[in-house]
Design an enzyme around this catalytic site. Structure first.
Site, PDB file in Angstrom:
ATOM      1  N   LYS A  72       0.787  -1.168  -0.002  1.00 32.75           N
ATOM      2  CA  LYS A  72       0.050  -0.139  -0.083  1.00 32.75           C
ATOM      3  C   LYS A  72       0.949   1.427  -0.023  1.00 32.75           C
ATOM      4  CE  LYS A  72      -4.350  -1.484   1.908  1.00 32.75           C
ATOM      5  NZ  LYS A  72      -5.231  -1.420   2.992  1.00 32.75           N
ATOM      6  N   ASN A  93      -5.059   2.035  -1.843  1.00 33.95           N
ATOM      7  CA  ASN A  93      -5.186   0.723  -2.116  1.00 33.95           C
ATOM      8  C   ASN A  93      -6.222   0.536  -3.331  1.00 33.95           C
ATOM      9  OD1 ASN A  93      -7.777   2.035  -1.409  1.00 33.95           O
ATOM     10  ND2 ASN A  93      -8.938   0.370  -0.885  1.00 33.95           N
ATOM     11  N   ASP A 108     -10.356   2.952   1.621  1.00 33.96           N
ATOM     12  CA  ASP A 108     -10.427   2.349   2.858  1.00 33.96           C
ATOM     13  C   ASP A 108     -11.154   3.423   3.797  1.00 33.96           C
ATOM     14  OD1 ASP A 108      -9.281  -0.333   2.740  1.00 33.96           O
ATOM     15  OD2 ASP A 108      -7.337   0.740   3.038  1.00 33.96           O
ATOM     16  N   ALA A 133      -2.266   1.828  16.620  1.00 33.25           N
ATOM     17  CA  ALA A 133      -1.695   3.143  15.836  1.00 33.25           C
ATOM     18  C   ALA A 133      -0.893   2.694  14.807  1.00 33.25           C
ATOM     19  CB  ALA A 133      -0.516   4.083  16.962  1.00 33.25           C
ATOM     20  N   GLY A 134      -1.542   1.579  14.165  1.00 30.30           N
ATOM     21  CA  GLY A 134      -0.669   1.268  13.002  1.00 30.30           C
ATOM     22  C   GLY A 134      -1.417   1.906  11.719  1.00 30.30           C
ATOM     23  N   GLY A 135      -1.290   1.290  10.553  1.00 33.22           N
ATOM     24  CA  GLY A 135      -1.636   2.038   9.077  1.00 33.22           C
ATOM     25  C   GLY A 135      -2.895   2.414   9.352  1.00 33.22           C
ATOM     26  N   LEU A 227     -12.556  -3.042  13.560  1.00 40.95           N
ATOM     27  CA  LEU A 227     -12.308  -2.959  12.005  1.00 40.95           C
ATOM     28  C   LEU A 227     -11.844  -4.434  11.637  1.00 40.95           C
ATOM     29  CD1 LEU A 227     -10.494   0.087  11.500  1.00 40.95           C
ATOM     30  CD2 LEU A 227     -12.929  -0.200  11.485  1.00 40.95           C
ATOM     31  N   GLY A 250     -15.986  -5.093  10.784  1.00 42.63           N
ATOM     32  CA  GLY A 250     -15.568  -4.211   9.597  1.00 42.63           C
ATOM     33  C   GLY A 250     -15.933  -4.681   8.104  1.00 42.63           C
TER      34      GLY A 250
HETATM   35  P1  NAP Z   1      -0.629  -2.763  11.658  1.00 47.94           P
HETATM   36  O1  NAP Z   1      -0.191  -1.546  10.837  1.00 47.94           O
HETATM   37  O2  NAP Z   1      -0.025  -3.812  11.623  1.00 47.94           O
HETATM   38  O3  NAP Z   1      -1.026  -2.181  13.287  1.00 47.94           O
HETATM   39  C1  NAP Z   1      -1.303  -2.961  14.215  1.00 47.94           C
HETATM   40  C2  NAP Z   1      -1.723  -2.386  15.543  1.00 47.94           C
HETATM   41  O4  NAP Z   1      -2.196  -3.430  16.404  1.00 47.94           O
HETATM   42  C3  NAP Z   1      -0.417  -1.708  16.175  1.00 47.94           C
HETATM   43  O5  NAP Z   1      -1.091  -0.384  16.768  1.00 47.94           O
HETATM   44  C4  NAP Z   1      -0.105  -2.579  17.229  1.00 47.94           C
HETATM   45  O6  NAP Z   1       0.586  -2.123  18.206  1.00 47.94           O
HETATM   46  C5  NAP Z   1      -1.470  -3.141  17.500  1.00 47.94           C
HETATM   47  N1  NAP Z   1      -1.135  -4.623  18.252  1.00 47.94           N
HETATM   48  C6  NAP Z   1      -0.748  -5.683  17.701  1.00 47.94           C
HETATM   49  N2  NAP Z   1      -0.737  -6.851  18.495  1.00 47.94           N
HETATM   50  C7  NAP Z   1      -0.912  -6.240  19.820  1.00 47.94           C
HETATM   51  C8  NAP Z   1      -1.139  -6.694  20.978  1.00 47.94           C
HETATM   52  N3  NAP Z   1      -0.898  -7.705  21.281  1.00 47.94           N
HETATM   53  N4  NAP Z   1      -1.535  -5.942  21.907  1.00 47.94           N
HETATM   54  C9  NAP Z   1      -1.786  -4.711  21.931  1.00 47.94           C
HETATM   55  N5  NAP Z   1      -1.696  -4.012  20.584  1.00 47.94           N
HETATM   56  C10 NAP Z   1      -1.334  -4.877  19.645  1.00 47.94           C
HETATM   57  O7  NAP Z   1      -1.943  -2.984  11.070  1.00 47.94           O
HETATM   58  P2  NAP Z   1      -3.421  -2.273  10.325  1.00 47.94           P
HETATM   59  O8  NAP Z   1      -3.002  -2.611   8.860  1.00 47.94           O
HETATM   60  O9  NAP Z   1      -3.189  -1.062  11.014  1.00 47.94           O
HETATM   61  O10 NAP Z   1      -4.492  -3.072  10.560  1.00 47.94           O
HETATM   62  C11 NAP Z   1      -5.230  -2.925  11.703  1.00 47.94           C
HETATM   63  C12 NAP Z   1      -6.548  -3.771  11.971  1.00 47.94           C
HETATM   64  O11 NAP Z   1      -7.461  -3.226  10.960  1.00 47.94           O
HETATM   65  C13 NAP Z   1      -6.131  -5.224  11.522  1.00 47.94           C
HETATM   66  O12 NAP Z   1      -7.218  -6.062  12.376  1.00 47.94           O
HETATM   67  C14 NAP Z   1      -7.054  -5.556   9.902  1.00 47.94           C
HETATM   68  O13 NAP Z   1      -7.713  -6.580   9.983  1.00 47.94           O
HETATM   69  C15 NAP Z   1      -7.963  -4.391  10.194  1.00 47.94           C
HETATM   70  N6  NAP Z   1      -8.448  -3.959   8.688  1.00 47.94           N
HETATM   71  C16 NAP Z   1      -9.713  -3.987   8.473  1.00 47.94           C
HETATM   72  C17 NAP Z   1     -10.036  -3.653   6.962  1.00 47.94           C
HETATM   73  C18 NAP Z   1     -11.389  -3.715   6.577  1.00 47.94           C
HETATM   74  O14 NAP Z   1     -11.770  -3.220   5.488  1.00 47.94           O
HETATM   75  N7  NAP Z   1     -12.381  -3.743   7.538  1.00 47.94           N
HETATM   76  C19 NAP Z   1      -9.055  -2.991   6.147  1.00 47.94           C
HETATM   77  C20 NAP Z   1      -7.653  -3.109   6.724  1.00 47.94           C
HETATM   78  C21 NAP Z   1      -7.430  -3.221   8.030  1.00 47.94           C
HETATM   79  P3  NAP Z   1       2.009  -1.508  18.456  1.00 47.94           P
HETATM   80  O15 NAP Z   1       2.196  -0.352  17.661  1.00 47.94           O
HETATM   81  O16 NAP Z   1       2.429  -1.442  19.731  1.00 47.94           O
HETATM   82  O17 NAP Z   1       2.705  -2.847  17.749  1.00 47.94           O
END
Ligand code: NAP
Length: 286
Positions: A72, A93, A108, A133-135, A227, A250
């Site tokens: 992305k 995306n 998105d 605080a991910g993407g 989500l 989501g």
């Molecule tokens: P990402 O960039 O990998 O970020 C993951 C986040 O989760 C970070 O803030 C991380 O914290 C936190 N995390 C992971 N494991 C953890 C734990 N054990 N305890 C506490 N915090 C934890 O992922 P992303 O791309 O942003 O995606 C996030 C979510 O959005 C996913 O669940 C994905 O399925 C969902 N999503 C949904 C859609 C939809 O269309 N519905 C589209 C895209 C994504 P740290 O920063 O501390 O590591």
């Protein structure tokens, strides 16, 4: 699925892996309901091959592409222009064909907004908690920045949340977004929050996990939006409901990001009735 003939246009998904994607279900159903002669295919593309894939897709007259993990952000240098919203978010995306290449969009976030509208969730002037605080959390914060009264980002790694809050405040020129470590949730002032769960915690197969388990947190939440869409009912959502709030998953965000991409590729408008018909096809598949 309609028959493929000499006039069939092709769209697809660039990602790695792509084997579990639900996007073909969305786009095949959209073509079925609109009668547009379009096929949608998953393309597994390794990181090093991304530039070649984008250039090759253009040479093959491919109409449009979705882009997923891990491409992305990496795809940006291979584009012929970027939509201002996608530029602000820093990730695309959806690629829409131009004469010289592809223009990048991010569907998105408008997808999440349209999902919320469809679910009757109003975010304007509300207090919002973003968990993570991910993407995606970053993009959600930018999407809500102009609408919400205040946004609090809670993350395990607080530095990431603080960096997003700073960027969002610099963008809006208002100090409405703040950050705190997730363990400090007890310090959240007031109640009646909309909480958006944007971490990976609780996703299949880790379905018994939740990022905060304390009931006291959920008593401050009137609406919980997870989500995650697999499972359809997460532990986070159940905890929101047990404390008297409303919960959503989501799947509609996934649906509407696909619908907005389809609208861009085909220059059509999908009605809410058509969208809900596609939503039913999607629900049958998870
Ligand atoms: P990402 O960039 O990998 O970020 C993951 C986040 O989760 C970070 O803030 C991380 O914290 C936190 N995390 C992971 N494991 C953890 C734990 N054990 N305890 C506490 N915090 C934890 O992922 P992303 O791309 O942003 O995606 C996030 C979510 O959005 C996913 O669940 C994905 O399925 C969902 N999503 C949904 C859609 C939809 O269309 N519905 C589209 C895209 C994504 P740290 O920063 O501390 O590591």
């Amino acid at each position: 699925m309609r028959e493929i003939d000499g006039r069939t246009r092709t769209c697809g998904l660039l990602g790695c892996p792509v084997e579990h994607t639900l996007s073909p279900v969305i786009h095949t159903a959209l073509s079925e309901i609109t009668g547009i002669n379009l096929a949608y295919l998953p393309f597994r593309v390794e990181k090093e091959a991304l530039g070649d894939a984008v250039q090759g897709a253009h040479a093959l007259n491919i109409l449009g592409l979705n882009v997923t993990v891990p491409h992305k952000e990496r795809v940006l240098p291979f584009l012929d222009g970027i939509d201002p919203l996608a530029e602000r978010i820093g990730a695309v995306n959806t690629l829409v064909r131009t004469e010289r290449g592809y223009r990048g969009y991010n569907t998105d976030m408008p997808g999440l907004y349209r999902a919320m509208v469809s679910d009757g969730v109003q975010v304007d002037k509300e207090s919002v908690i973003i968990l993570g605080a991910g993407g995606v959390a970053r993009a959600v914060a930018f999407m809500l920045a102009d609408r919400a009264e205040k946004i609090v980002l809670l993350n395990r790694t607080v530095e990431k949340a603080a960096a997003i809050a700073q960027e969002v405040n610099a963008f809006t020129g208002r100090e409405t977004t703040s950050a705190m470590p997730i363990s400090d949730y007890g310090k959240l002032a007031g109640g009646g929050y909309i909480a958006i769960q944007a971490t990976n915690v609780g996703m299949y197969p880790d379905m018994d996990s939740v990022v905060i388990s304390d009931k006291a947190f959920y008593e401050k939440v009137k609406i919980g939006y997870d989500l995650i869409f697999n499972p359809a009912d997460t532990l986070f959502m159940r905890k929101v409901r047990e404390a008297g709030g409303l919960s959503y998953n989501g799947l509609k965000m996934l649906l509407y990001q696909g619908i907005i991409a389809y609208e861009l590729w085909n220059n059509v408008k999908i009605t809410e009735e058509q969208a809900l018909w596609v939503y039913d096809r999607l629900k049958e598949r998870i």
